[in-house]
Design an enzyme around this catalytic site. Sequence first.
Site, PDB file in Angstrom:
ATOM      1  N   CYS A 167       0.788  -1.232   0.000  1.00 62.50           N
ATOM      2  CA  CYS A 167       0.000   0.000   0.000  1.00 62.50           C
ATOM      3  C   CYS A 167       0.825   1.289   0.000  1.00 62.50           C
ATOM      4  CB  CYS A 167      -1.019  -0.012   1.126  1.00 62.50           C
ATOM      5  SG  CYS A 167      -0.602  -0.986   2.569  1.00 62.50           S
ATOM      6  N   ARG A 173       7.457 -10.986   5.609  1.00 63.98           N
ATOM      7  CA  ARG A 173       7.085 -10.717   7.004  1.00 63.98           C
ATOM      8  C   ARG A 173       7.871 -11.665   7.894  1.00 63.98           C
ATOM      9  NH1 ARG A 173       0.478  -9.737   6.268  1.00 63.98           N
ATOM     10  NH2 ARG A 173       0.742  -8.103   4.680  1.00 63.98           N
ATOM     11  N   GLN A 207       0.809 -11.624  -2.724  1.00 61.19           N
ATOM     12  CA  GLN A 207      -0.616 -11.329  -2.687  1.00 61.19           C
ATOM     13  C   GLN A 207      -1.077 -10.881  -4.069  1.00 61.19           C
ATOM     14  OE1 GLN A 207      -1.279  -8.385   0.391  1.00 61.19           O
ATOM     15  NE2 GLN A 207      -2.257  -9.904   1.700  1.00 61.19           N
ATOM     16  N   ASP A 232      -2.502  -8.349  -4.767  1.00 60.93           N
ATOM     17  CA  ASP A 232      -2.801  -7.107  -4.059  1.00 60.93           C
ATOM     18  C   ASP A 232      -3.431  -6.090  -4.999  1.00 60.93           C
ATOM     19  OD1 ASP A 232      -2.854  -5.798  -1.704  1.00 60.93           O
ATOM     20  OD2 ASP A 232      -0.699  -5.509  -1.512  1.00 60.93           O
ATOM     21  N   HIS A 264      -5.312  -1.984  -4.937  1.00 60.97           N
ATOM     22  CA  HIS A 264      -5.715  -0.790  -4.199  1.00 60.97           C
ATOM     23  C   HIS A 264      -6.533   0.102  -5.113  1.00 60.97           C
ATOM     24  CE1 HIS A 264      -2.255  -2.113  -1.708  1.00 60.97           C
ATOM     25  NE2 HIS A 264      -3.071  -1.780  -0.747  1.00 60.97           N
ATOM     26  N   LYS A 267     -13.592  -3.278   7.664  1.00 62.48           N
ATOM     27  CA  LYS A 267     -13.149  -4.225   6.642  1.00 62.48           C
ATOM     28  C   LYS A 267     -14.118  -5.395   6.551  1.00 62.48           C
ATOM     29  CE  LYS A 267     -10.139  -6.840   9.818  1.00 62.48           C
ATOM     30  NZ  LYS A 267      -8.838  -7.493   9.986  1.00 62.48           N
ATOM     31  N   HIS A 322      -8.302  -1.348   0.149  1.00 57.33           N
ATOM     32  CA  HIS A 322      -7.381  -2.472  -0.036  1.00 57.33           C
ATOM     33  C   HIS A 322      -8.220  -3.697  -0.399  1.00 57.33           C
ATOM     34  CE1 HIS A 322      -4.219  -0.380   2.506  1.00 57.33           C
ATOM     35  NE2 HIS A 322      -5.323   0.211   2.929  1.00 57.33           N
TER      36      HIS A 322
END
Length: 525
Positions: A164, A193, A211, A213, A215, A296, A360
Amino acid sequence: MSSSAHLRLLWRLHGQVNSQRAHIKWIHNSTPRQCNCSSPSPIAKTTHKKVKSEPSPDHRDIGRALDLFSTSTYSPGSHIFHPDGAHIFLKLQQFLRAQYVSFGFREVITPIIYKQSLWEQSGHWENYQSDMFEVTGRGATGQSKGRSTEIGENETYGLKPMNCPGHCLLFKKKARSYRDLPIRYADFSPLHRNEISGALSGLTRVRRFHQDDGHIFCRPIQVGEEIQKTLTFLKMVYDVFGLGPYKLVLSTRPEDKFIGTIEEWDRAEAQLKVALDISGRDWKTNPGDGAFYGPKIDIILTDSDGHEHQTATIQLDFQLPQRFGLEYISPAPQLEAKGETTTDPTLLAVYDKVTPVMIHRAIFGSLERFMALLIEHYRGHWPFWLSPRQVIILTVRSSEEVFQFVKDVSRELTKTFRTDDKIIAPQKLDTMAFMVDVDSSDRNISRKVQEAKSKHYNIICVVGEKDLADETLSMDITGLRGHEGIIREVLSTIKEERDSPNPKCIRIKTHQLVHLMKALCDSYR
């Protein structure tokens, strides 16, 4: 003996042994295995109890048996994907990329390492530093530690745990108008991570992962529509894989630690509730469990052991756009910020900066975790379009002529070049090549077929001396699932197989096999 005769003899001798491995009957009329994530139907309850009496499938064991991935003591928590595993992994990415066009996403590529100052700006260094990998970089003059640092100093970097902040930088690269929004970025960059070693578990808990991912930067008034589109995207994808029904959980404003006003939170939660209602799926609320930057929606799937995994997620974020000073120009800015509209020309004549809302979203979530769920869901019997072992061609007492014919068929299916080709043209971007293996060893044909079935090939073809005259293959399609209509349509064009085809032994020519395989890949089943 022709390959057809060999197959018929094999099935007479080993019918009892192999009946448990056959996944379709002509035409397939058995009840499909229920997904471990689904609530079994009345018919499936009996099957469910039967499966529970057997050991639960473990993606780690299946992955090793099918040679999909491995680990190394030199990179704990970061898996090595072998060719077949990489094939599945990349197919999953390719599948999502094909859908991005329909949902308005543009894929971007961003760095995997940023300076500490970026993570301080985003808030990750304060709240997430213990879960990040730190890296020391050379200073402004290129010195490394232990050398003179007269001008520059060594700097601390962090491997990114999420995408992000990088997407915020991308949004801020140019001036934006309200007419430009929504802007949707997608990113498959690897994330890191620093999980504790005791928490690592196969593909479901790792240190390096990817991911799908995404946005979305949008106007406050567009939030509800974007959430609805994302839920539609999610349902379409999960239906393809037969996953679900799944849980939808709305996590709302924490009692103490949150940013933004209560009015903003109430408005955002109301938009999410409307989108969830429109989805037509059951959902529940998890009060106070929202992220500190916004509410979320989490999607929860259950694995074969009954453990729940969060896969997809949809999160509203009020914090990062403010921290990074993101803005767009809009008329009636005060109403725009509240998600309200007006027709008052006086208000519309005023233009000013407004902070966008950031959404997200991830459909698979972690590709590694999603792949683990699919491994246990399919148990090695991959859908044809996703399978790393689509076809194997077996030879019977192979002569040089048989071997050459098989090589020609394999080249046609895999689109590989001959070593003596003088002119090699580049393949088209949409060229469809298939995963084909050849076993031309001198072993007994029954053993070769049994081995191919144990490796879960979707289609097994056998070629012998007598097949050369009409250039055909004997095809066993009992490794296919759920393609009855497609198979029936293709076989209807084959005169010899039109009336009563035997799925264990179908005579087929190369161009007919190519037609069948293309149709199977297009079906996403």
